[in-house]
Design a protein around this motif. Sequence first.
Motif, PDB file in Angstrom:
ATOM      1  N   THR A  76      50.220  43.641  46.844  1.00  0.00           N
ATOM      2  CA  THR A  76      50.972  42.489  46.361  1.00  0.00           C
ATOM      3  C   THR A  76      50.093  41.246  46.332  1.00  0.00           C
ATOM      4  O   THR A  76      49.085  41.155  47.045  1.00  0.00           O
ATOM      5  N   LEU A  77      50.513  40.292  45.525  1.00  0.00           N
ATOM      6  CA  LEU A  77      49.776  39.037  45.413  1.00  0.00           C
ATOM      7  C   LEU A  77      49.748  38.305  46.752  1.00  0.00           C
ATOM      8  O   LEU A  77      48.735  37.691  47.116  1.00  0.00           O
ATOM      9  N   ALA A  78      50.836  38.357  47.489  1.00  0.00           N
ATOM     10  CA  ALA A  78      50.884  37.695  48.801  1.00  0.00           C
ATOM     11  C   ALA A  78      49.818  38.265  49.731  1.00  0.00           C
ATOM     12  O   ALA A  78      49.133  37.521  50.438  1.00  0.00           O
ATOM     13  N   TRP A  79      49.660  39.570  49.733  1.00  0.00           N
ATOM     14  CA  TRP A  79      48.658  40.206  50.594  1.00  0.00           C
ATOM     15  C   TRP A  79      47.250  39.812  50.156  1.00  0.00           C
ATOM     16  O   TRP A  79      46.392  39.494  50.988  1.00  0.00           O
ATOM     17  N   GLU A  98      63.391  37.761  49.340  1.00  0.00           N
ATOM     18  CA  GLU A  98      64.674  37.153  49.686  1.00  0.00           C
ATOM     19  C   GLU A  98      64.550  35.736  50.236  1.00  0.00           C
ATOM     20  O   GLU A  98      65.399  34.896  49.969  1.00  0.00           O
ATOM     21  N   CYS A  99      63.482  35.439  51.010  1.00  0.00           N
ATOM     22  CA  CYS A  99      63.446  34.154  51.718  1.00  0.00           C
ATOM     23  C   CYS A  99      62.695  33.059  50.968  1.00  0.00           C
ATOM     24  O   CYS A  99      62.923  31.881  51.195  1.00  0.00           O
ATOM     25  N   GLY A 100      61.781  33.425  50.082  1.00  0.00           N
ATOM     26  CA  GLY A 100      61.054  32.421  49.300  1.00  0.00           C
ATOM     27  C   GLY A 100      59.868  31.790  49.989  1.00  0.00           C
ATOM     28  O   GLY A 100      59.216  30.915  49.416  1.00  0.00           O
ATOM     29  N   SER A 101      59.524  32.219  51.201  1.00  0.00           N
ATOM     30  CA  SER A 101      58.404  31.606  51.920  1.00  0.00           C
ATOM     31  C   SER A 101      57.066  31.827  51.224  1.00  0.00           C
ATOM     32  O   SER A 101      56.127  31.055  51.412  1.00  0.00           O
ATOM     33  N   CYS A 102      56.978  32.881  50.428  1.00  0.00           N
ATOM     34  CA  CYS A 102      55.716  33.225  49.768  1.00  0.00           C
ATOM     35  C   CYS A 102      55.650  32.712  48.330  1.00  0.00           C
ATOM     36  O   CYS A 102      54.794  33.151  47.558  1.00  0.00           O
ATOM     37  N   THR A 103      56.510  31.777  47.967  1.00  0.00           N
ATOM     38  CA  THR A 103      56.569  31.299  46.581  1.00  0.00           C
ATOM     39  C   THR A 103      55.256  30.663  46.142  1.00  0.00           C
ATOM     40  O   THR A 103      54.702  29.797  46.819  1.00  0.00           O
ATOM     41  N   VAL A 104      54.766  31.106  44.995  1.00  0.00           N
ATOM     42  CA  VAL A 104      53.611  30.506  44.325  1.00  0.00           C
ATOM     43  C   VAL A 104      53.991  30.298  42.869  1.00  0.00           C
ATOM     44  O   VAL A 104      55.000  30.831  42.387  1.00  0.00           O
ATOM     45  N   LEU A 105      53.184  29.516  42.163  1.00  0.00           N
ATOM     46  CA  LEU A 105      53.429  29.315  40.740  1.00  0.00           C
ATOM     47  C   LEU A 105      52.467  30.190  39.940  1.00  0.00           C
ATOM     48  O   LEU A 105      51.256  30.193  40.203  1.00  0.00           O
ATOM     49  N   ILE A 106      53.007  30.932  38.991  1.00  0.00           N
ATOM     50  CA  ILE A 106      52.202  31.741  38.083  1.00  0.00           C
ATOM     51  C   ILE A 106      52.456  31.211  36.677  1.00  0.00           C
ATOM     52  O   ILE A 106      53.571  31.285  36.174  1.00  0.00           O
ATOM     53  N   ASP A 107      51.421  30.622  36.103  1.00  0.00           N
ATOM     54  CA  ASP A 107      51.566  29.929  34.810  1.00  0.00           C
ATOM     55  C   ASP A 107      52.678  28.892  34.874  1.00  0.00           C
ATOM     56  O   ASP A 107      53.456  28.730  33.929  1.00  0.00           O
ATOM     57  N   GLY A 108      52.786  28.207  36.020  1.00  0.00           N
ATOM     58  CA  GLY A 108      53.752  27.130  36.188  1.00  0.00           C
ATOM     59  C   GLY A 108      55.149  27.563  36.571  1.00  0.00           C
ATOM     60  O   GLY A 108      56.015  26.718  36.785  1.00  0.00           O
ATOM     61  N   ALA A 113      55.520  35.854  45.784  1.00  0.00           N
ATOM     62  CA  ALA A 113      54.241  36.568  45.768  1.00  0.00           C
ATOM     63  C   ALA A 113      54.327  37.930  46.443  1.00  0.00           C
ATOM     64  O   ALA A 113      53.509  38.805  46.169  1.00  0.00           O
ATOM     65  N   CYS A 114      55.324  38.133  47.295  1.00  0.00           N
ATOM     66  CA  CYS A 114      55.464  39.419  47.980  1.00  0.00           C
ATOM     67  C   CYS A 114      55.993  40.508  47.062  1.00  0.00           C
ATOM     68  O   CYS A 114      55.938  41.691  47.405  1.00  0.00           O
ATOM     69  N   SER A 115      56.504  40.127  45.886  1.00  0.00           N
ATOM     70  CA  SER A 115      57.064  41.121  44.971  1.00  0.00           C
ATOM     71  C   SER A 115      56.311  41.169  43.645  1.00  0.00           C
ATOM     72  O   SER A 115      56.800  41.748  42.677  1.00  0.00           O
ATOM     73  N   VAL A 116      55.129  40.556  43.603  1.00  0.00           N
ATOM     74  CA  VAL A 116      54.280  40.578  42.409  1.00  0.00           C
ATOM     75  C   VAL A 116      53.015  41.359  42.730  1.00  0.00           C
ATOM     76  O   VAL A 116      52.323  41.057  43.715  1.00  0.00           O
ATOM     77  N   LEU A 117      52.698  42.369  41.940  1.00  0.00           N
ATOM     78  CA  LEU A 117      51.466  43.112  42.143  1.00  0.00           C
ATOM     79  C   LEU A 117      50.293  42.290  41.625  1.00  0.00           C
ATOM     80  O   LEU A 117      50.345  41.725  40.535  1.00  0.00           O
ATOM     81  N   THR A 118      49.229  42.239  42.400  1.00  0.00           N
ATOM     82  CA  THR A 118      48.083  41.413  42.035  1.00  0.00           C
ATOM     83  C   THR A 118      47.501  41.812  40.681  1.00  0.00           C
ATOM     84  O   THR A 118      47.054  40.957  39.915  1.00  0.00           O
ATOM     85  N   HIS A 119      47.516  43.083  40.362  1.00  0.00           N
ATOM     86  CA  HIS A 119      46.945  43.546  39.094  1.00  0.00           C
ATOM     87  C   HIS A 119      47.673  42.966  37.881  1.00  0.00           C
ATOM     88  O   HIS A 119      47.111  42.933  36.791  1.00  0.00           O
ATOM     89  N   ARG A 124      46.385  35.531  34.219  1.00  0.00           N
ATOM     90  CA  ARG A 124      47.288  34.401  34.384  1.00  0.00           C
ATOM     91  C   ARG A 124      46.720  33.439  35.425  1.00  0.00           C
ATOM     92  O   ARG A 124      45.726  33.732  36.094  1.00  0.00           O
ATOM     93  N   LYS A 125      47.357  32.269  35.560  1.00  0.00           N
ATOM     94  CA  LYS A 125      46.870  31.253  36.493  1.00  0.00           C
ATOM     95  C   LYS A 125      47.839  31.132  37.666  1.00  0.00           C
ATOM     96  O   LYS A 125      49.022  30.883  37.478  1.00  0.00           O
ATOM     97  N   VAL A 126      47.287  31.290  38.865  1.00  0.00           N
ATOM     98  CA  VAL A 126      48.086  31.242  40.091  1.00  0.00           C
ATOM     99  C   VAL A 126      47.808  29.926  40.811  1.00  0.00           C
ATOM    100  O   VAL A 126      46.658  29.512  40.967  1.00  0.00           O
ATOM    101  N   LEU A 127      48.876  29.268  41.238  1.00  0.00           N
ATOM    102  CA  LEU A 127      48.749  28.027  42.002  1.00  0.00           C
ATOM    103  C   LEU A 127      49.446  28.212  43.335  1.00  0.00           C
ATOM    104  O   LEU A 127      50.625  28.576  43.391  1.00  0.00           O
ATOM    105  N   THR A 128      48.708  27.956  44.431  1.00  0.00           N
ATOM    106  CA  THR A 128      49.279  28.039  45.771  1.00  0.00           C
ATOM    107  C   THR A 128      49.353  26.640  46.374  1.00  0.00           C
ATOM    108  O   THR A 128      48.868  25.672  45.803  1.00  0.00           O
TER     109      THR A 128
END
Length: 214
Positions: A76-79, A98-108, A113-119, A124-128
């Motif tokens: 995952t992207l979070a990992w 569910e909790c949103g603690s890992c929220t990042v912006l992908i293309d705004g 991030a815990c449910s997005v596969l890094t591949h 795309r552009k990731v903003l943390t």
Amino acid sequence: MSDVDDVEIIKPTSKRISRRNFIKGVIAGGVTVSSASYLFRASTLFGQSTPGAGDRLLTVNVNGQDRRADVMKEETLAWTLRHKLGLTGTKLGCDRAECGSCTVLIDGVPHYACSVLTHTVRDRKVLTIEGLASPDGTLHPVQQGVIDEQGFQCAFCMPGFIMSAVAFLQTNPSPTRGDLAYGLSGNLCRCQDYDKILTALMRGAENMRRSPNA
């Protein structure tokens, strides 16, 4: 030599830390996290390459920089952000979107991030949270709003709330308190300090309206 010799003794300090300085320190700590180095976990061992490692090398644009990482297919992207790129401002809470603690912006757009596969983000552009501040260290208006209002209690959920707020305010710059609460409904606070969080992020919205660069 005994193990005791290798232990660093940390002496307690008597200096008291104010709530404002604590929150400011948490935010500033995320800003100054170095993203220049990380542990390359598929490195060679005694001159022998890990089988398939070349197929897993991936370039991801994070906070305006192209970063290389050894990424598993199911990772995952979070990992990747936390354990491969050293960007620990992205928090892992529930690890099931569910909790949103890992929220990042992908293309705004905010994503868990815990449910997005890094591949899936290779083009795309990731903003943390580490990428919000200006290059000179000036905090983002929403981050400054959190400091101004001392908006979080334990601050574990803070990065996710801030990232969600930034995305929401970019399309809704003048929300009502109810509008902003709805826009942040995908983020949970374990301390249940929602009233103070909303006050801080409404101050952030006001700061964004006043800032020419926001």
